[in-house]
Design a protein around this motif. Structure first.
Motif, short mmCIF file in Angstrom:
data_model
loop_
_atom_site.label_atom_id
_atom_site.label_comp_id
_atom_site.label_asym_id
_atom_site.label_seq_id
_atom_site.Cartn_x
_atom_site.Cartn_y
_atom_site.Cartn_z
N SER A 129 0.83 -1.20 0.00
CA SER A 129 0.00 0.00 0.00
C SER A 129 0.87 1.26 0.00
O SER A 129 2.06 1.20 -0.31
CB SER A 129 -0.95 -0.03 1.20
OG SER A 129 -1.92 1.00 1.11
N TYR A 149 -5.85 6.46 9.83
CA TYR A 149 -6.10 6.65 8.41
C TYR A 149 -6.94 7.91 8.18
O TYR A 149 -7.92 8.15 8.90
CB TYR A 149 -6.83 5.44 7.82
CG TYR A 149 -5.91 4.29 7.44
CD1 TYR A 149 -4.78 3.99 8.17
CD2 TYR A 149 -6.20 3.51 6.32
CE1 TYR A 149 -3.94 2.95 7.81
CE2 TYR A 149 -5.37 2.45 5.95
CZ TYR A 149 -4.25 2.17 6.71
OH TYR A 149 -3.43 1.15 6.34
N ALA A 160 -6.91 2.69 1.15
CA ALA A 160 -7.25 2.51 2.56
C ALA A 160 -8.27 1.38 2.72
O ALA A 160 -8.15 0.54 3.62
CB ALA A 160 -7.79 3.81 3.14
N GLY A 161 -9.27 1.38 1.82
CA GLY A 161 -10.27 0.31 1.87
C GLY A 161 -9.65 -1.06 1.68
O GLY A 161 -10.01 -2.03 2.38
N SER A 162 -8.72 -1.17 0.76
CA SER A 162 -8.09 -2.47 0.52
C SER A 162 -7.22 -2.88 1.71
O SER A 162 -7.17 -4.06 2.08
CB SER A 162 -7.26 -2.44 -0.77
OG SER A 162 -6.16 -1.55 -0.68
N ASP A 163 -6.55 -1.91 2.35
CA ASP A 163 -5.77 -2.22 3.55
C ASP A 163 -6.67 -2.82 4.63
O ASP A 163 -6.32 -3.80 5.30
CB ASP A 163 -5.12 -0.96 4.11
CG ASP A 163 -4.02 -0.39 3.23
OD1 ASP A 163 -3.86 -0.86 2.09
OD2 ASP A 163 -3.33 0.54 3.70
N HIS A 164 -7.84 -2.20 4.83
CA HIS A 164 -8.76 -2.68 5.86
C HIS A 164 -9.26 -4.08 5.55
O HIS A 164 -9.40 -4.92 6.46
CB HIS A 164 -9.94 -1.72 6.00
CG HIS A 164 -9.56 -0.37 6.54
ND1 HIS A 164 -8.62 -0.19 7.52
CD2 HIS A 164 -10.01 0.89 6.24
CE1 HIS A 164 -8.50 1.10 7.81
NE2 HIS A 164 -9.34 1.77 7.04
N ARG A 167 -6.49 -6.63 6.48
CA ARG A 167 -6.39 -6.85 7.93
C ARG A 167 -7.59 -7.63 8.46
O ARG A 167 -7.46 -8.47 9.36
CB ARG A 167 -6.26 -5.50 8.64
CG ARG A 167 -4.92 -4.82 8.37
CD ARG A 167 -4.69 -3.64 9.29
NE ARG A 167 -3.37 -3.05 9.06
CZ ARG A 167 -3.13 -2.01 8.27
NH1 ARG A 167 -4.16 -1.44 7.64
NH2 ARG A 167 -1.92 -1.56 8.09
N ALA A 168 -8.77 -7.36 7.90
CA ALA A 168 -9.97 -8.09 8.33
C ALA A 168 -9.88 -9.57 7.99
O ALA A 168 -10.33 -10.43 8.77
CB ALA A 168 -11.21 -7.48 7.68
N GLU A 171 -7.76 -11.09 10.71
CA GLU A 171 -8.42 -11.19 12.01
C GLU A 171 -9.58 -12.18 11.99
O GLU A 171 -9.80 -12.93 12.95
CB GLU A 171 -8.93 -9.81 12.46
CG GLU A 171 -7.82 -8.80 12.70
CD GLU A 171 -6.95 -9.14 13.89
OE1 GLU A 171 -7.39 -9.94 14.76
OE2 GLU A 171 -5.80 -8.64 13.95
N SER A 243 2.20 -4.75 10.17
CA SER A 243 2.38 -3.79 9.08
C SER A 243 3.72 -3.10 9.23
O SER A 243 4.24 -2.95 10.34
CB SER A 243 1.25 -2.76 9.06
OG SER A 243 1.27 -1.96 10.22
#
Length: 347
Positions: A129, A149, A160-164, A167-168, A171, A243
């Motif tokens: 990213s 962010y 940012a959306g792809s980073d989230h 991570r999701a 998790e 990260s």
């Protein structure tokens, strides 16, 4: 390792492909070959038995599932993305579609493959990213991995959306992921719509060299081959779920960067009269132009021992020389949509 690299015919992706093959890894290069991709970027490894190419789009979930099943990679480095801020201002839909939905499709294909393979601990999904997801800095401070962010462009928001999502998936499903956020890249093979190649190519063509606003925006510049080295290190040794920020430790105002490039050109290919700096013109600023980016890469240094090897001065000299010596490469791209045009003014 056998590494699936998405976007491996692009600027950063091709640097990763070239370095990975040189270090003995097997590489599967997955690329949709959109406007900014060039297979010539990886021509020096194309004949290697350790290299394979898949012409595919990350938004095509069925195709992705087949590619994972066929090649059975040990790891993924996900670089495929729409990446030009100005283009995102004119056409944000393509950025959401590719960067968000494409990443979702890739994550699902990787999760299914990883699960079917017995959920091996050594598998890694490395999502690459940008520091632009963090927004804009003032005159002090640097982005850390814990910076909230605050994206300010459609491009930054889509990343940012792809980073989230990545991570999701770690998790929720346990997928072994690592995320890296880098500063501005530069170097050989960069598509000629970004600042540094625009300056070089406009200068030698005798055209105006455009600088947004008054050129006071500040960026941290990272030589692309240093970035590729860091990405392979994070892939191999980064902790799952962690990260890492990757920066060049080379902050410059845009106008100072442009003046440095002009000085290099003055030395390497002097004009008959005057300096290339005489061609600089200040143009209307980009809408929502972030004032400053700066990366704190201490975690990467302290945990994995990485630091950049190429100074900005050396990197700019190498980059200018490369463009001067590789005219056939960039000439072949001049007719592609948007090259040589001012984009991102519709706002």
């Amino acid at each position: 390792m056998k590494i699936l690299v998405t976007g491996g015919a692009g600027f950063i992706g091709s640097a990763v492909v070239r370095l990975a093959v040189a270090r003995g890894h097997e590489v599967v290069n997955l690329d949709a070959l959109t406007y900014a991709a060039c297979l010539s970027n990886v021509s020096n490894v194309a004949a290697s038995p350790r290299y394979q190419f898949e012409h595919a789009d990350i938004r095509d979930g069925d195709r992705l599932h087949r590619i994972f099943a066929s090649h059975r990679p040990d790891a993924v480095i996900h670089l495929a993305a729409e990446s030009h801020v100005d283009r995102s201002i004119d056409g944000p839909g393509a950025f959401v579609d590719t960067n968000v939905m494409g990443t979702f499709r890739l994550l699902e294909a990787a999760r299914e493959y990883w699960t079917a393979s017995g959920r091996p601990d050594g598998f890694r999904f490395h999502h690459v990213s940008t520091d632009e997801v963090f927004g804009s800095l003032g005159t002090e401070g640097r982005f850390t991995e814990d910076t909230p962010y605050a994206p300010r462009s459609p491009y930054a928001a889509s990343k940012a959306g792809s980073d989230h999502l990545v991570r999701a998936w770690h998790e929720t499903y346990g997928l072994p992921v690592v995320v890296s956020n880098c500063s501005n890249n530069y170097g050989p093979y960069q598509f000629p719509e970004k600042l540094i190649p625009v300056v070089i190519l406009n200068a030698i063509a005798g055209k105006p060299i455009p600088v947004y606003g008054q050129g006071t925006n500040i960026r941290d510049w990272l030589y692309v081959e240093d970035h590729a080295d860091a990405l392979l290190l994070v892939l191999g040794k980064g902790a799952a779920g962690r990260s890492y920020n990757i920066g060049g430790e080379s902050e410059r105002r845009n106008i100072d960067l442009v003046l440095t490039i002009c000085a290099v050109l003055d030395a390497r290919r002097p004009k008959a009269v005057g300096s290339y700096a005489d061609q600089i013109v200040f143009v209307t600023d980009r809408p929502g132009h972030d004032a400053r980016y700066a990366i704190n890469a201490r975690r990467l240094h302290d945990e994995l021992g990485w630091k950049p090897n190429v100074s900005l001065e050396d990197g700019l000299a190498r980059t200018v020389t490369w463009y001067l010596e590789n005219e056939p490469w960039w000439r072949a791209l001049e007719d592609r949509k948007g090259v040589g045009q001012r984009l991102g003014v519709t706002a």
